[in-house]
Write an enzyme that holds these catalytic residues in place. Structure first.
Site, short mmCIF file in Angstrom:
data_model
loop_
_atom_site.label_atom_id
_atom_site.label_comp_id
_atom_site.label_asym_id
_atom_site.label_seq_id
_atom_site.Cartn_x
_atom_site.Cartn_y
_atom_site.Cartn_z
N THR A 118 2.61 13.06 15.58
CA THR A 118 1.78 12.20 14.73
C THR A 118 0.53 12.95 14.28
O THR A 118 0.20 12.97 13.08
CB THR A 118 1.38 10.92 15.51
OG1 THR A 118 2.56 10.24 15.90
CG2 THR A 118 0.51 10.00 14.66
N CYS A 150 8.47 3.31 17.50
CA CYS A 150 7.05 3.03 17.40
C CYS A 150 6.78 1.59 17.01
O CYS A 150 5.67 1.11 17.15
CB CYS A 150 6.39 4.00 16.43
SG CYS A 150 6.68 5.69 16.91
N1 PLP Z 1 7.86 11.86 13.25
C1 PLP Z 1 9.10 11.52 13.63
C2 PLP Z 1 10.24 11.77 12.71
C3 PLP Z 1 9.31 10.94 14.89
O1 PLP Z 1 10.55 10.62 15.27
C4 PLP Z 1 8.20 10.72 15.74
C5 PLP Z 1 8.36 10.03 17.04
O2 PLP Z 1 9.07 9.05 17.17
C6 PLP Z 1 6.93 11.11 15.31
C7 PLP Z 1 6.80 11.68 14.05
C8 PLP Z 1 5.73 10.99 16.19
O3 PLP Z 1 5.73 12.03 17.15
P1 PLP Z 1 4.81 11.94 18.45
O4 PLP Z 1 5.38 10.88 19.33
O5 PLP Z 1 4.91 13.30 19.08
O6 PLP Z 1 3.44 11.64 17.99
#
Ligand code: PLP
Length: 382
Positions: free
Chosen positions: A70, A317
Protein backbone atom coordinates in the site's frame (compact mmCIF):
# COMPACT_ATOMS: atom_id res chain seq x y z
CA UNK A 1 -4.73 -26.58 11.63
CA UNK A 2 -7.20 -25.11 9.16
CA UNK A 3 -6.79 -25.71 5.44
CA UNK A 4 -5.37 -22.31 4.46
CA UNK A 5 -6.24 -21.27 0.91
CA UNK A 6 -5.81 -17.51 1.19
CA UNK A 7 -2.21 -16.85 0.12
CA UNK A 8 -3.24 -13.82 -1.90
CA UNK A 9 -4.28 -12.16 1.37
CA UNK A 10 -1.09 -13.20 3.12
CA UNK A 11 1.24 -16.19 2.97
CA UNK A 12 2.68 -18.10 5.92
CA UNK A 13 6.21 -17.08 6.84
CA UNK A 14 8.93 -19.07 5.06
CA UNK A 15 11.51 -20.56 7.42
CA UNK A 16 14.30 -18.67 5.61
CA UNK A 17 12.46 -15.43 6.40
CA UNK A 18 11.85 -16.40 10.03
CA UNK A 19 15.54 -17.18 10.52
CA UNK A 20 16.62 -13.90 8.93
CA UNK A 21 14.15 -11.94 11.01
CA UNK A 22 15.18 -13.61 14.27
CA UNK A 23 18.84 -13.02 13.47
CA UNK A 24 18.31 -9.24 13.35
CA UNK A 25 15.18 -8.44 15.37
CA UNK A 26 16.95 -8.13 18.73
CA UNK A 27 19.03 -5.21 17.50
CA UNK A 28 20.07 -2.66 18.56
CA UNK A 29 19.52 -1.87 14.91
CA UNK A 30 19.22 1.74 13.86
CA UNK A 31 21.11 1.76 10.56
CA UNK A 32 21.51 5.55 10.74
CA UNK A 33 23.56 5.37 13.95
CA UNK A 34 27.27 5.95 13.52
CA UNK A 35 28.50 3.51 16.17
CA UNK A 36 29.44 -0.10 15.60
CA UNK A 37 25.92 -1.48 16.17
CA UNK A 38 24.50 1.08 13.78
CA UNK A 39 27.09 0.29 11.14
CA UNK A 40 26.35 -3.42 11.50
CA UNK A 41 22.63 -2.73 11.06
CA UNK A 42 23.36 -0.56 8.04
CA UNK A 43 25.36 -3.39 6.52
CA UNK A 44 22.45 -5.81 6.98
CA UNK A 45 20.05 -3.30 5.47
CA UNK A 46 22.26 -2.57 2.47
CA UNK A 47 22.83 -6.28 1.94
CA UNK A 48 19.04 -6.78 1.87
CA UNK A 49 18.72 -3.88 -0.58
CA UNK A 50 21.39 -5.38 -2.83
CA UNK A 51 19.67 -8.78 -2.86
CA UNK A 52 16.23 -7.31 -3.54
CA UNK A 53 17.70 -5.15 -6.31
CA UNK A 54 19.21 -8.28 -7.88
CA UNK A 55 15.89 -10.11 -7.69
CA UNK A 56 14.11 -7.15 -9.25
CA UNK A 57 16.72 -6.62 -11.96
CA UNK A 58 17.37 -3.16 -10.56
CA UNK A 59 20.22 -1.19 -9.04
CA UNK A 60 20.55 -0.72 -5.27
CA UNK A 61 19.68 2.95 -5.49
CA UNK A 62 16.42 2.04 -7.21
CA UNK A 63 15.02 0.27 -4.12
CA UNK A 64 13.08 2.24 -1.49
CA UNK A 65 11.97 0.17 1.50
CA UNK A 66 8.38 0.73 2.59
CA UNK A 67 5.93 -0.75 5.09
CA UNK A 68 4.31 -2.83 2.33
CA UNK A 69 2.47 -2.71 -0.96
CA UNK A 70 0.00 0.00 0.00
CA UNK A 71 2.67 2.48 0.99
CA UNK A 72 4.70 1.72 -2.13
CA UNK A 73 1.62 2.35 -4.29
CA UNK A 74 0.76 5.62 -2.56
CA UNK A 75 4.38 6.82 -2.66
CA UNK A 76 4.66 6.18 -6.39
CA UNK A 77 1.28 7.61 -7.37
CA UNK A 78 1.56 10.80 -5.32
CA UNK A 79 5.19 11.23 -6.35
CA UNK A 80 4.63 10.77 -10.08
CA UNK A 81 1.55 13.00 -9.99
CA UNK A 82 3.36 15.82 -8.20
CA UNK A 83 6.07 15.75 -10.90
CA UNK A 84 3.56 15.90 -13.79
CA UNK A 85 2.34 18.90 -15.74
CA UNK A 86 -0.98 17.24 -16.62
CA UNK A 87 -3.78 16.26 -14.24
CA UNK A 88 -4.87 13.32 -16.43
CA UNK A 89 -4.39 9.99 -14.62
CA UNK A 90 -5.20 6.68 -16.31
CA UNK A 91 -6.05 3.78 -14.03
CA UNK A 92 -7.13 0.18 -14.64
CA UNK A 93 -10.72 -0.59 -13.62
CA UNK A 94 -9.73 -3.62 -11.52
CA UNK A 95 -6.88 -2.07 -9.54
CA UNK A 96 -6.57 -2.71 -5.82
CA UNK A 97 -8.15 -0.03 -3.61
CA UNK A 98 -4.65 1.08 -2.60
CA UNK A 99 -4.33 2.39 -6.16
CA UNK A 100 -7.91 3.29 -7.06
CA UNK A 101 -8.65 5.27 -3.90
CA UNK A 102 -5.23 6.95 -4.01
CA UNK A 103 -5.65 8.26 -7.57
CA UNK A 104 -9.19 9.43 -6.76
CA UNK A 105 -7.75 11.42 -3.86
CA UNK A 106 -5.01 13.12 -5.91
CA UNK A 107 -5.76 16.87 -5.78
CA UNK A 108 -7.41 18.04 -9.02
CA UNK A 109 -6.84 14.76 -10.84
CA UNK A 110 -8.90 13.94 -13.91
CA UNK A 111 -9.17 10.16 -13.44
CA UNK A 112 -9.73 8.12 -16.60
CA UNK A 113 -10.68 4.48 -15.96
CA UNK A 114 -9.34 1.94 -18.46
CA UNK A 115 -11.81 -0.92 -19.01
CA UNK A 116 -10.96 -4.62 -18.85
CA UNK A 117 -12.03 -7.65 -20.88
CA UNK A 118 -14.43 -10.29 -19.55
CA UNK A 119 -11.44 -12.27 -18.20
CA UNK A 120 -10.20 -9.22 -16.30
CA UNK A 121 -7.22 -8.38 -18.53
CA UNK A 122 -6.69 -4.69 -19.24
CA UNK A 123 -7.91 -3.64 -22.68
CA UNK A 124 -4.70 -2.45 -24.29
CA UNK A 125 -6.66 -1.01 -27.22
CA UNK A 126 -8.52 1.22 -24.76
CA UNK A 127 -5.27 2.26 -23.06
CA UNK A 128 -3.78 3.15 -26.45
CA UNK A 129 -6.88 5.17 -27.35
CA UNK A 130 -7.13 6.99 -24.00
CA UNK A 131 -3.47 7.75 -23.40
CA UNK A 132 -2.33 11.11 -24.61
CA UNK A 133 1.28 12.24 -24.58
CA UNK A 134 1.77 14.37 -21.51
CA UNK A 135 -0.68 12.47 -19.30
CA UNK A 136 0.47 12.44 -15.68
CA UNK A 137 0.70 8.66 -15.27
CA UNK A 138 -0.73 5.24 -15.96
CA UNK A 139 -1.52 2.91 -13.04
CA UNK A 140 -2.02 -0.69 -14.14
CA UNK A 141 -1.29 -3.77 -12.03
CA UNK A 142 0.76 -6.80 -13.12
CA UNK A 143 -1.87 -9.35 -12.05
CA UNK A 144 -5.19 -8.96 -10.35
CA UNK A 145 -5.45 -9.92 -6.70
CA UNK A 146 -9.03 -11.27 -6.88
CA UNK A 147 -9.11 -13.31 -10.08
CA UNK A 148 -5.39 -13.63 -10.79
CA UNK A 149 -5.63 -12.35 -14.37
CA UNK A 150 -2.26 -11.35 -15.81
CA UNK A 151 -2.02 -8.21 -17.91
CA UNK A 152 -0.12 -7.89 -21.18
CA UNK A 153 2.85 -6.18 -19.57
CA UNK A 154 5.02 -5.92 -22.69
CA UNK A 155 2.24 -4.19 -24.61
CA UNK A 156 1.34 -1.84 -21.76
CA UNK A 157 5.02 -0.93 -21.46
CA UNK A 158 5.24 -0.28 -25.19
CA UNK A 159 2.16 1.98 -25.18
CA UNK A 160 3.37 3.98 -22.18
CA UNK A 161 6.89 4.36 -23.59
CA UNK A 162 5.56 5.50 -26.97
CA UNK A 163 3.43 8.17 -25.30
CA UNK A 164 6.25 9.00 -22.84
CA UNK A 165 3.90 8.58 -19.88
CA UNK A 166 5.23 7.00 -16.66
CA UNK A 167 3.71 3.66 -15.69
CA UNK A 168 3.22 2.59 -12.08
CA UNK A 169 2.69 -1.13 -11.70
CA UNK A 170 1.26 -2.71 -8.55
CA UNK A 171 3.04 -6.08 -8.60
CA UNK A 172 2.06 -7.14 -5.10
CA UNK A 173 0.60 -10.48 -6.26
CA UNK A 174 3.41 -11.18 -8.71
CA UNK A 175 6.73 -12.32 -7.18
CA UNK A 176 5.29 -15.32 -5.30
CA UNK A 177 5.18 -17.14 -8.64
CA UNK A 178 6.82 -14.88 -11.27
CA UNK A 179 9.85 -12.70 -11.90
CA UNK A 180 9.56 -8.95 -11.41
CA UNK A 181 12.30 -8.57 -14.00
CA UNK A 182 9.61 -9.17 -16.64
CA UNK A 183 7.75 -5.96 -15.74
CA UNK A 184 8.80 -3.01 -17.93
CA UNK A 185 7.26 -0.34 -15.68
CA UNK A 186 8.81 2.83 -14.30
CA UNK A 187 7.77 2.23 -10.70
CA UNK A 188 6.81 -1.14 -9.19
CA UNK A 189 5.23 -1.90 -5.81
CA UNK A 190 6.05 -5.19 -4.05
CA UNK A 191 5.16 -6.56 -0.63
CA UNK A 192 6.94 -9.15 1.53
CA UNK A 193 4.00 -10.90 3.17
CA UNK A 194 2.46 -12.10 -0.09
CA UNK A 195 5.45 -14.31 -0.83
CA UNK A 196 6.26 -15.65 2.63
CA UNK A 197 8.03 -12.68 4.17
CA UNK A 198 6.86 -10.67 7.16
CA UNK A 199 3.87 -8.32 7.21
CA UNK A 200 5.01 -4.69 7.34
CA UNK A 201 7.82 -4.86 4.80
CA UNK A 202 7.73 -3.91 1.15
CA UNK A 203 9.51 -1.89 -1.47
CA UNK A 204 9.04 0.56 -4.27
CA UNK A 205 11.27 -0.17 -7.23
CA UNK A 206 12.16 2.99 -9.10
CA UNK A 207 13.52 2.08 -12.49
CA UNK A 208 15.92 4.78 -13.60
CA UNK A 209 16.68 5.99 -10.08
CA UNK A 210 15.05 7.85 -7.25
CA UNK A 211 13.50 10.86 -8.96
CA UNK A 212 10.54 11.00 -6.59
CA UNK A 213 9.88 13.92 -4.26
CA UNK A 214 9.92 13.60 -0.47
CA UNK A 215 7.17 11.29 0.75
CA UNK A 216 7.80 11.69 4.47
CA UNK A 217 9.95 14.42 5.97
CA UNK A 218 12.36 13.66 8.78
CA UNK A 219 15.77 12.09 9.05
CA UNK A 220 16.28 11.71 5.31
CA UNK A 221 16.42 7.91 5.18
CA UNK A 222 15.83 5.99 1.95
CA UNK A 223 17.47 8.55 -0.30
CA UNK A 224 15.50 11.33 1.37
CA UNK A 225 12.23 9.98 -0.03
CA UNK A 226 10.94 8.10 3.00
CA UNK A 227 12.21 9.33 6.32
CA UNK A 228 11.88 7.14 9.38
CA UNK A 229 14.05 4.44 10.93
CA UNK A 230 14.08 1.50 8.55
CA UNK A 231 12.99 -1.95 9.77
CA UNK A 232 16.27 -3.84 9.30
CA UNK A 233 14.95 -7.24 10.41
CA UNK A 234 11.93 -6.83 8.13
CA UNK A 235 14.11 -5.94 5.14
CA UNK A 236 16.45 -8.90 5.77
CA UNK A 237 13.49 -11.28 6.11
CA UNK A 238 11.91 -9.83 2.95
CA UNK A 239 15.11 -10.47 0.98
CA UNK A 240 15.40 -14.01 2.41
CA UNK A 241 11.76 -14.83 1.55
CA UNK A 242 12.02 -13.49 -1.98
CA UNK A 243 15.29 -15.34 -2.60
CA UNK A 244 13.74 -18.53 -1.27
CA UNK A 245 10.76 -18.12 -3.61
CA UNK A 246 13.08 -17.48 -6.56
CA UNK A 247 15.39 -20.39 -5.72
CA UNK A 248 12.49 -22.85 -5.44
CA UNK A 249 10.49 -21.45 -8.36
CA UNK A 250 11.07 -24.30 -10.79
CA UNK A 251 9.83 -26.85 -8.28
CA UNK A 252 7.31 -24.71 -6.42
CA UNK A 253 5.25 -23.15 -9.20
CA UNK A 254 4.34 -26.34 -11.12
CA UNK A 255 3.37 -27.91 -7.80
CA UNK A 256 1.14 -24.94 -6.92
CA UNK A 257 -0.41 -25.01 -10.40
CA UNK A 258 -1.15 -28.75 -10.14
CA UNK A 259 -2.82 -28.26 -6.77
CA UNK A 260 -4.83 -25.33 -8.11
CA UNK A 261 -5.96 -27.39 -11.12
CA UNK A 262 -6.87 -30.32 -8.87
CA UNK A 263 -8.97 -27.91 -6.82
CA UNK A 264 -10.64 -26.49 -9.96
CA UNK A 265 -11.53 -29.96 -11.23
CA UNK A 266 -12.93 -30.88 -7.82
CA UNK A 267 -15.00 -27.68 -7.63
CA UNK A 268 -16.63 -28.59 -10.96
CA UNK A 269 -17.31 -32.10 -9.69
CA UNK A 270 -18.76 -31.00 -6.32
CA UNK A 271 -20.72 -27.97 -7.56
CA UNK A 272 -21.39 -28.47 -11.28
CA UNK A 273 -22.95 -25.03 -11.83
CA UNK A 274 -19.95 -23.18 -10.35
CA UNK A 275 -18.32 -20.72 -12.77
CA UNK A 276 -14.54 -20.26 -12.87
CA UNK A 277 -13.43 -16.74 -13.80
CA UNK A 278 -10.33 -16.11 -15.90
CA UNK A 279 -8.40 -19.03 -17.29
CA UNK A 280 -4.90 -20.10 -18.25
CA UNK A 281 -2.58 -19.04 -19.72
CA UNK A 282 -3.71 -15.59 -18.74
CA UNK A 283 -3.79 -16.23 -14.99
CA UNK A 284 -1.45 -16.58 -12.03
CA UNK A 285 -0.79 -20.21 -11.09
CA UNK A 286 -1.77 -19.46 -7.51
CA UNK A 287 -5.32 -18.21 -8.04
CA UNK A 288 -8.71 -19.82 -8.54
CA UNK A 289 -11.76 -17.58 -8.59
CA UNK A 290 -15.19 -19.18 -8.59
CA UNK A 291 -18.75 -17.88 -8.68
CA UNK A 292 -21.29 -20.07 -6.88
CA UNK A 293 -24.75 -19.17 -8.23
CA UNK A 294 -27.33 -18.57 -5.53
CA UNK A 295 -24.76 -17.95 -2.78
CA UNK A 296 -23.76 -14.84 -0.88
CA UNK A 297 -20.00 -15.07 -0.68
CA UNK A 298 -19.75 -14.03 2.97
CA UNK A 299 -22.24 -16.72 4.02
CA UNK A 300 -20.34 -19.33 2.03
CA UNK A 301 -17.02 -18.15 3.43
CA UNK A 302 -18.36 -18.55 6.97
CA UNK A 303 -19.67 -22.05 6.23
CA UNK A 304 -16.25 -23.07 4.93
CA UNK A 305 -14.54 -21.39 7.86
CA UNK A 306 -16.69 -23.40 10.26
CA UNK A 307 -15.49 -26.52 8.44
CA UNK A 308 -11.86 -25.44 8.88
CA UNK A 309 -11.28 -24.11 5.37
CA UNK A 310 -9.99 -20.55 5.00
CA UNK A 311 -10.63 -18.70 1.75
CA UNK A 312 -11.53 -15.16 0.74
CA UNK A 313 -14.28 -13.26 -0.98
CA UNK A 314 -11.48 -11.64 -3.01
CA UNK A 315 -10.82 -8.21 -1.69
CA UNK A 316 -9.43 -9.02 1.74
CA UNK A 317 -9.15 -5.36 2.57
CA UNK A 318 -12.92 -4.87 2.50
CA UNK A 319 -13.78 -8.03 4.43
CA UNK A 320 -16.50 -7.44 6.98
CA UNK A 321 -18.36 -5.11 4.65
CA UNK A 322 -20.21 -7.33 2.17
CA UNK A 323 -20.07 -5.43 -1.09
CA UNK A 324 -20.14 -6.62 -4.67
CA UNK A 325 -16.62 -6.87 -6.01
CA UNK A 326 -15.65 -3.89 -8.19
CA UNK A 327 -13.35 -6.28 -10.07
CA UNK A 328 -16.15 -8.62 -11.12
CA UNK A 329 -18.45 -5.70 -11.94
CA UNK A 330 -15.73 -4.28 -14.22
CA UNK A 331 -15.48 -7.71 -15.89
CA UNK A 332 -19.20 -7.47 -16.64
CA UNK A 333 -20.14 -10.31 -14.30
CA UNK A 334 -23.35 -8.78 -12.94
CA UNK A 335 -24.28 -7.93 -9.37
CA UNK A 336 -25.36 -11.45 -8.27
CA UNK A 337 -22.09 -13.01 -9.46
CA UNK A 338 -20.13 -10.16 -7.93
CA UNK A 339 -21.72 -10.98 -4.57
CA UNK A 340 -21.45 -14.74 -4.78
CA UNK A 341 -17.82 -15.51 -5.53
CA UNK A 342 -14.85 -16.87 -3.66
CA UNK A 343 -11.11 -16.66 -4.23
CA UNK A 344 -9.01 -19.70 -3.44
CA UNK A 345 -5.33 -18.90 -3.50
CA UNK A 346 -2.45 -21.28 -2.97
CA UNK A 347 1.23 -20.91 -2.28
CA UNK A 348 4.54 -22.33 -1.15
CA UNK A 349 3.22 -24.50 1.70
CA UNK A 350 -0.09 -25.58 0.13
CA UNK A 351 -0.72 -29.32 0.16
CA UNK A 352 -2.98 -31.98 -1.29
CA UNK A 353 -4.55 -32.21 2.18
CA UNK A 354 -5.57 -28.51 1.98
CA UNK A 355 -7.19 -29.04 -1.40
CA UNK A 356 -8.98 -32.22 -0.33
CA UNK A 357 -10.24 -30.58 2.87
CA UNK A 358 -11.70 -27.72 0.83
CA UNK A 359 -13.35 -30.10 -1.62
CA UNK A 360 -14.82 -32.24 1.17
CA UNK A 361 -16.38 -29.16 2.77
CA UNK A 362 -17.55 -27.44 -0.40
CA UNK A 363 -20.83 -29.07 -1.46
CA UNK A 364 -22.41 -29.06 2.04
CA UNK A 365 -21.22 -25.46 2.57
CA UNK A 366 -22.74 -24.34 -0.74
CA UNK A 367 -26.02 -26.10 0.07
CA UNK A 368 -26.19 -24.42 3.49
CA UNK A 369 -25.24 -21.00 2.08
CA UNK A 370 -27.95 -21.33 -0.57
CA UNK A 371 -30.55 -22.26 2.05
CA UNK A 372 -29.45 -19.39 4.32
CA UNK A 373 -29.56 -16.95 1.41
CA UNK A 374 -33.04 -18.12 0.39
CA UNK A 375 -34.27 -17.84 3.99
CA UNK A 376 -32.86 -14.30 4.32
CA UNK A 377 -34.49 -13.30 1.04
CA UNK A 378 -37.82 -14.73 2.22
CA UNK A 379 -37.63 -12.74 5.46
CA UNK A 380 -36.84 -9.59 3.47
CA UNK A 381 -39.86 -10.15 1.24
CA UNK A 382 -42.31 -10.93 4.07
N1 PLP B 1 -2.03 -4.32 -4.06
C1 PLP B 1 -2.53 -5.55 -4.25
C2 PLP B 1 -2.77 -6.03 -5.64
C3 PLP B 1 -2.81 -6.37 -3.15
O1 PLP B 1 -3.29 -7.60 -3.35
C4 PLP B 1 -2.56 -5.87 -1.85
C5 PLP B 1 -2.92 -6.66 -0.65
O2 PLP B 1 -3.97 -7.28 -0.58
C6 PLP B 1 -2.02 -4.59 -1.70
C7 PLP B 1 -1.76 -3.84 -2.84
C8 PLP B 1 -1.65 -4.05 -0.36
O3 PLP B 1 -0.43 -4.62 0.08
P1 PLP B 1 0.02 -4.53 1.61
O4 PLP B 1 -0.90 -5.42 2.38
O5 PLP B 1 1.43 -5.03 1.62
O6 PLP B 1 -0.09 -3.11 2.00
Amino acid sequence: MPAYLDYAATAPLRSAAREAWLAHADGPANPASLHRSGRAASQVLEDARERIARLAGAARREIVFTSGGTEADVMALRGLYSRARSSRVLVGATEHKAVLDTVRALPGAEVVVIPVQADGALRCDALAALIAPGAALVAVMAANNEVGTVNDLAEIGRICRTAAVPWHCDAVQWPATRSVQDIPADTIAVSAHKLGGPVGAGALILRGGPDLPVYTHGGGQEGGIRSGTVDVAGAAAFAAAWEDAERRREEEVPRIRQLRDRLAAGVHREVPDAVVRAADPNRLDSHLHVTFPGCESDLLLMQLDAAGVEVSTGAACSVGIPQPSHVLLAMGAGEAAARGSLRFSLGWASSVADVEAALAALAPAVARARRAGAATAAVRVS
